[in-house]
Design a protein around this motif. Structure first.
Motif, short mmCIF file in Angstrom:
data_model
loop_
_atom_site.label_atom_id
_atom_site.label_comp_id
_atom_site.label_asym_id
_atom_site.label_seq_id
_atom_site.Cartn_x
_atom_site.Cartn_y
_atom_site.Cartn_z
N LEU A 19 0.69 -1.28 -0.03
CA LEU A 19 -0.20 0.36 0.28
C LEU A 19 1.10 1.63 0.38
CD1 LEU A 19 -2.59 -0.69 2.78
CD2 LEU A 19 -2.96 -0.63 -0.09
N PRO A 20 0.20 2.52 -0.72
CA PRO A 20 1.63 3.89 -0.65
C PRO A 20 1.12 4.15 0.76
CG PRO A 20 -0.21 3.53 -2.79
CD PRO A 20 -0.60 2.48 -1.64
N CYS A 21 1.75 4.70 1.47
CA CYS A 21 2.67 5.34 3.14
C CYS A 21 3.80 6.15 2.66
CB CYS A 21 2.99 3.71 3.77
SG CYS A 21 3.12 3.86 5.24
N ILE A 22 3.72 6.85 3.79
CA ILE A 22 3.78 8.11 4.52
C ILE A 22 4.62 7.62 5.08
CG2 ILE A 22 3.86 10.32 5.06
CD1 ILE A 22 1.44 11.13 3.47
N PHE A 23 6.26 7.79 5.02
CA PHE A 23 6.81 6.96 6.40
C PHE A 23 7.72 8.56 7.24
CE2 PHE A 23 6.66 3.64 3.37
CZ PHE A 23 7.10 2.49 4.27
N VAL A 24 7.73 8.16 8.56
CA VAL A 24 8.40 9.20 9.23
C VAL A 24 9.21 8.63 9.95
CG1 VAL A 24 7.87 11.08 11.28
CG2 VAL A 24 6.24 10.45 9.19
N ARG A 25 10.52 8.41 9.75
CA ARG A 25 11.28 8.18 10.53
C ARG A 25 12.69 9.03 10.95
NH1 ARG A 25 13.92 3.90 8.94
NH2 ARG A 25 13.32 3.47 6.70
N LEU A 26 12.15 8.79 12.20
CA LEU A 26 12.94 9.01 13.67
C LEU A 26 14.04 8.51 13.83
CD1 LEU A 26 9.64 9.75 14.01
CD2 LEU A 26 10.22 9.76 16.40
N ALA A 27 15.05 9.45 14.45
CA ALA A 27 17.29 9.71 14.39
C ALA A 27 16.69 8.81 16.13
CB ALA A 27 17.24 10.70 14.69
N GLY A 28 17.77 8.02 16.21
CA GLY A 28 17.95 7.49 17.45
C GLY A 28 17.65 6.29 17.41
N CYS A 29 18.28 5.54 18.11
CA CYS A 29 17.85 3.58 18.82
C CYS A 29 18.82 3.20 20.00
CB CYS A 29 17.89 2.86 17.68
SG CYS A 29 17.31 1.60 18.12
#
Length: 227
Positions: A19-29
């Motif tokens: 499915l089309p999707c907007i990805f919001v990738r956050l920093a830090g792990c």
């Protein structure tokens, strides 16, 4: 909030795959999985306000499916959870990829949580799952096991039975680990566990789970970012 990237693509995993999707990738792990394919998220990132993130998401209309991922998004829970509520009230469908090491009980109920239980093959991150998070799982959620070898598969199989996961969640995902140094060729040979072998184990055991391949790594070159 600190973001690494925000972009629109197709969902590569879970029951939303394709499915089309907007990805919001956050920093830090705070974990260091042996097979991690997103080490570039460990440090850095650019600060964004909630208003700025919402504007970026709205600019990618008409897509209404949004995934928060990382890194580990729950490390920024104080800012993330109110943003999730805001987007839900605006009519977005939300997903979140998380290790399950951080508390999940305050995540808004409508969010589809994709929770990654770390197997022995994850190395130092193995057994990092917070067991109290089992009570925060619902039928809209999914539990994922990334598998490097037979030991990981046996661990996942035992965990599924011991904690009655099929009753707790909507889907269980078994995902072959991917090489950290893949060839540019879009092939299953880049998987450290052959998907065919995994399917044979699943069929033999009659396990109630879903094979999950990272389809974005077959659509684009495996090392390509922002897709």
């Amino acid at each position: 909030m600190h973001l690494i990237e925000l972009y629109k693509s197709v969902q590569g995993e879970s029951s939303f795959a394709g499915l089309p999707c907007i990805f919001v990738r956050l920093a830090g792990c705070n974990l260091r999985c042996a097979w991690c394919d997103s080490e570039y998220t460990f440090t850095g990132g650019k600060p964004f306000t909630a208003d700025e993130i919402v504007r970026e998401i709205e600019a990618l209309a008409p897509c209404r499916l949004v995934e928060f991922t990382g890194g580990e998004p729950m490390l920024q829970a104080r800012e993330l959870l109110p943003l999730m509520d805001r987007l839900i009230h605006s009519g977005y469908t939300l997903m979140m990829e998380t290790s399950g090491e951080r508390p999940l009980e305050d995540v808004p109920v409508p969010v589809h949580k994709i929770v990654d239980v770390k197997c022995p093959g994850a190395g130092s991150a193995a057994n990092s799952f917070r067991m109290s998070n089992l009570e925060a799982l619902t039928k809209r959620d999914e539990v994922k096991f990334v598998l490097s070898h037979r030991e990981d598969y046996e661990f996942a199989k035992a965990f599924i039975v011991e904690h009655d996961l099929n009753r707790r969640v909507g889907s269980i995902l078994l995902s072959p680990a991917f090489s950290k140094s893949p060839s540019p060729i879009r092939t299953t040979e880049n998987a450290t566990l052959d998907p065919r072998t995994l399917v044979e184990w699943m069929m033999e055991d009659g396990i109630d789970a879903r094979l999950s391949l990272q389809i974005h790594k077959f659509i684009w070159e495996p090392q390509k970012k922002g897709v």
